[in-house]
Scaffold this active site. Structure first.
Site, PDB file in Angstrom:
ATOM      1  N   GLY A 239      31.483 -17.511  -1.791  1.00  0.00           N
ATOM      2  CA  GLY A 239      30.519 -17.060  -2.419  1.00  0.00           C
ATOM      3  C   GLY A 239      29.974 -15.527  -2.211  1.00  0.00           C
ATOM      4  CD  GLU A 275      35.447 -24.216   0.840  1.00  0.00           C
ATOM      5  OE1 GLU A 275      34.806 -23.983   0.043  1.00  0.00           O
ATOM      6  OE2 GLU A 275      35.744 -25.384   1.200  1.00  0.00           O
ATOM      7  N   PRO A 276      36.445 -17.995   1.435  1.00  0.00           N
ATOM      8  CG  PRO A 276      37.119 -16.249   2.334  1.00  0.00           C
ATOM      9  CD  PRO A 276      36.910 -17.771   2.826  1.00  0.00           C
ATOM     10  NE  ARG A 278      32.812 -13.060  -6.909  1.00  0.00           N
ATOM     11  CZ  ARG A 278      32.929 -13.697  -8.268  1.00  0.00           C
ATOM     12  NH1 ARG A 278      33.212 -12.848  -8.924  1.00  0.00           N
ATOM     13  NH2 ARG A 278      32.420 -14.769  -8.562  1.00  0.00           N
ATOM     14  NE  ARG A 314      34.249 -12.204 -12.715  1.00  0.00           N
ATOM     15  CZ  ARG A 314      33.287 -11.511 -12.321  1.00  0.00           C
ATOM     16  NH1 ARG A 314      33.402 -10.250 -12.760  1.00  0.00           N
ATOM     17  NH2 ARG A 314      32.138 -11.943 -12.052  1.00  0.00           N
ATOM     18  CB  CYS A 344      39.682 -12.128 -34.530  1.00  0.00           C
ATOM     19  SG  CYS A 344      40.933 -11.083 -34.744  1.00  0.00           S
ATOM     20  CE1 TYR A 373      37.203 -17.575  -8.745  1.00  0.00           C
ATOM     21  CE2 TYR A 373      36.238 -15.538  -8.241  1.00  0.00           C
ATOM     22  CZ  TYR A 373      36.579 -17.117  -7.905  1.00  0.00           C
ATOM     23  OH  TYR A 373      36.371 -17.788  -6.579  1.00  0.00           O
TER      24      TYR A 373
HETATM   25  N1  LLP Z   1      34.779 -22.869  -2.495  1.00  0.00           N
HETATM   26  C1  LLP Z   1      34.384 -23.539  -3.467  1.00  0.00           C
HETATM   27  C2  LLP Z   1      34.415 -25.013  -3.357  1.00  0.00           C
HETATM   28  C3  LLP Z   1      34.498 -23.009  -4.706  1.00  0.00           C
HETATM   29  O1  LLP Z   1      33.868 -23.678  -5.836  1.00  0.00           O
HETATM   30  C4  LLP Z   1      34.521 -21.660  -4.975  1.00  0.00           C
HETATM   31  C5  LLP Z   1      34.368 -20.704  -6.043  1.00  0.00           C
HETATM   32  C6  LLP Z   1      34.830 -20.913  -3.750  1.00  0.00           C
HETATM   33  C7  LLP Z   1      35.068 -21.614  -2.413  1.00  0.00           C
HETATM   34  C8  LLP Z   1      35.221 -19.538  -3.822  1.00  0.00           C
HETATM   35  O2  LLP Z   1      34.008 -18.682  -3.958  1.00  0.00           O
HETATM   36  P1  LLP Z   1      33.896 -17.150  -4.075  1.00  0.00           P
HETATM   37  O3  LLP Z   1      33.948 -16.705  -2.458  1.00  0.00           O
HETATM   38  O4  LLP Z   1      35.251 -16.675  -4.911  1.00  0.00           O
HETATM   39  O5  LLP Z   1      32.670 -16.610  -4.620  1.00  0.00           O
HETATM   40  N2  LLP Z   1      35.187 -17.314 -12.244  1.00  0.00           N
HETATM   41  C9  LLP Z   1      33.893 -17.070 -11.787  1.00  0.00           C
HETATM   42  C10 LLP Z   1      33.573 -17.598 -10.263  1.00  0.00           C
HETATM   43  C11 LLP Z   1      33.851 -18.942  -9.956  1.00  0.00           C
HETATM   44  C12 LLP Z   1      33.876 -19.635  -8.677  1.00  0.00           C
HETATM   45  C13 LLP Z   1      33.901 -20.860  -8.604  1.00  0.00           C
HETATM   46  N3  LLP Z   1      34.132 -21.496  -7.213  1.00  0.00           N
HETATM   47  C14 LLP Z   1      33.711 -15.506 -11.743  1.00  0.00           C
HETATM   48  O6  LLP Z   1      34.635 -14.932 -12.166  1.00  0.00           O
HETATM   49  O7  LLP Z   1      32.825 -15.004 -11.338  1.00  0.00           O
END
Ligand code: LLP
Length: 422
Positions: A239, A275-276, A278, A314, A344, A373
């Site tokens: 997150g 769990e990073p 992004r 996105r 389109c 993403y």
């Molecule tokens: N752990 C779990 C259980 C998750 O569902 C996610 C992301 C992550 C870790 C990784 O989160 P991050 O560190 O990447 O924020 N498609 C969207 C983002 C969807 C995220 C889904 N879950 C976008 O492009 O912003």
């Protein structure tokens, strides 16, 4: 001006001439800066040094096998959400024991495949899932390690579509039913339920909701401990936000984020799991596109690229901002464009009213922050083949996914069966 590409006129990224790259590999093209990825991995490892902690990269952010292999080789684990991601992670060299399996809808087949592979931990999201997991593990004579995903009911202050920790979201289990599950843990003899998991959303730019959510998880962990359940791990999800808009987005510093998590779980003796997704890959990635047309509309000037929403969804899906740089001499006058793709749909818009150094047909532009993403959410909508991907390193590059061919794009499609032969 965007400083990610130091000199857009000369158009070099990680020592690679983007004009030559585009001429050779075509556009749209995803390019990843290996050094930028490595720097993030190193920063995380440094930040966790001396802690009982592990990092499981969220494969969904970017699942290219070459990137996965690099991340695995650096010693990180993987957070997966499907059998496809399991297969990719194993093929890329992640040890099964370093894999956590998240997701609200794991199927029987997926759970069986994960048990077969020996994944380290299941982040379970419902009582029903526990029942299925227990039955499948028992059938195989295995004991599966489980963390319960808690829904802490906290507003992550991010886009609604990527917010996951409110009571109304489909994710996790509320505290009361979670309490009951721990009380009744012996109902599932093939499970060792000894972890907690929480992930409240993505692209978090404020630490407050993280602090709030982690505090709730910590109180719950304390309660469990007091009633005799010693947790072996607490998984704090991913997150952490990144900077999509230079000068405007101010994501928390990694050190502040980590300090917030450590403070919440001060005294916890088990392992912390991060769990990073992004944060590791977003800013290392760029989408290179060519200007197909500059179209003066009656009220707006449209910059039509050869990249579209199918390549990077996105902006269409989340109204997300991506910095855009035109790779032209920056002494050209600035001009305001709506930057769009050729698909389109009006939603196929990367940016509205964006000021760029003036471009002409054939010029290149780069969309920044496209490493997470981007490709992993790409599709062939409008029958546009999937783009290619390259990894830039030490002034050279490697092709890590070739552009999809026309044949590949339609390869899985079959002619309908003739009447009567079904
Ligand atoms: N752990 C779990 C259980 C998750 O569902 C996610 C992301 C992550 C870790 C990784 O989160 P991050 O560190 O990447 O924020 N498609 C969207 C983002 C969807 C995220 C889904 N879950 C976008 O492009 O912003």
């Amino acid at each position: 001006m965007n400083t990610r590409i130091a000199d857009p006129g000369s158009a070099r990224l990680a020592g690679v001439d983007l004009h030559a790259l585009a001429a050779r590999e075509g556009t749209p093209l995803y390019a990843y800066d290996a050094h930028a990825l490595d720097a993030r991995i190193d920063a995380l490892r440094d930040g966790l040094h001396g802690r009982r902690a592990r990092v499981c990269y969220a494969v969904k952010a970017n699942s290219n096998r070459a990137l996965l292999a690099r991340i695995a080789a650096a010693g990180l684990g993987a957070d997966i959400v499907s059998e496809g991601e399991l297969r990719r992670a194993l093929a890329a060299g992640f040890r099964a024991s370093d894999i956590v399996f998240s997701g609200v809808g794991k199927t029987r087949m997926e759970i069986a495949a994960a048990l077969e592979a020996g994944v380290g931990r299941f982040n379970a999201e419902s009582r029903e899932e526990l029942g299925l997991l227990d039955a499948l593990a028992a059938e195989r004579g295995q004991v599966a390690c489980v963390a319960l995903r808690i829904n802490p009911d906290v507003d992550a202050l991010t886009h609604a579509k990527i917010s996951t920790g409110k009571a109304e979201n489909k994710f996790g289990i509320a505290l009361d039913p979670a309490r009951a599950i721990f009380r009744e843990a012996t109902r599932w003899p093939a499970l060792r339920i000894d972890g907690l998991h929480a992930h409240i959303g993505s692209q978090l730019l404020s630490l407050d909701p993280i602090r709030e959510a982690m505090a709730r998880v910590a109180v719950f962990a304390g309660e469990l401990r007091a009633s005799g359940t010693a947790l072996r791990s607490i998984d704090v999800g991913g997150g952490l936000g990144v900077c999509y808009r230079e000068g405007q987005d101010h994501p928390p510093a990694l050190s502040d984020y980590l300090a917030t998590v450590f403070a919440a779980f001060d005294g916890f003796e088990g392992e912390l799991v991060f769990e990073p997704g992004r944060w590791l890959v977003a800013e290392a990635g760029y989408l290179l596109a060519r200007v197909v047309r500059v179209k003066q509309g009656s009220s707006r000037c449209f910059l039509v690229l050869d990249a579209a929403m199918n390549d990077l969804i996105r902006p269409s899906l989340y109204e997300a901002w991506h910095d855009i740089v035109s790779l032209v001499p920056q002494d050209r006058p600035m001009r305001v464009y709506d930057v769009v793709g050729p698909v389109c749909e009006t939603g196929d818009t990367f940016a509205r009213d964006r000021a760029l150094a003036e471009v002409e047909e054939g010029d290149l532009v780069v969309l920044c922050g496209a490493g997470a993403y981007g490709m992993s959410m790409a599709s062939t909508y409008n029958s546009r083949p999937l783009p290619a991907e390259v990894l830039l390193e030490s002034g050279g590059y490697q092709l890590i996914r070739r552009r999809q061919t026309w044949e590949e794009m339609t390869a899985g499609e079959c002619a309908p069966l003739e009447r009567g032969t079904a």
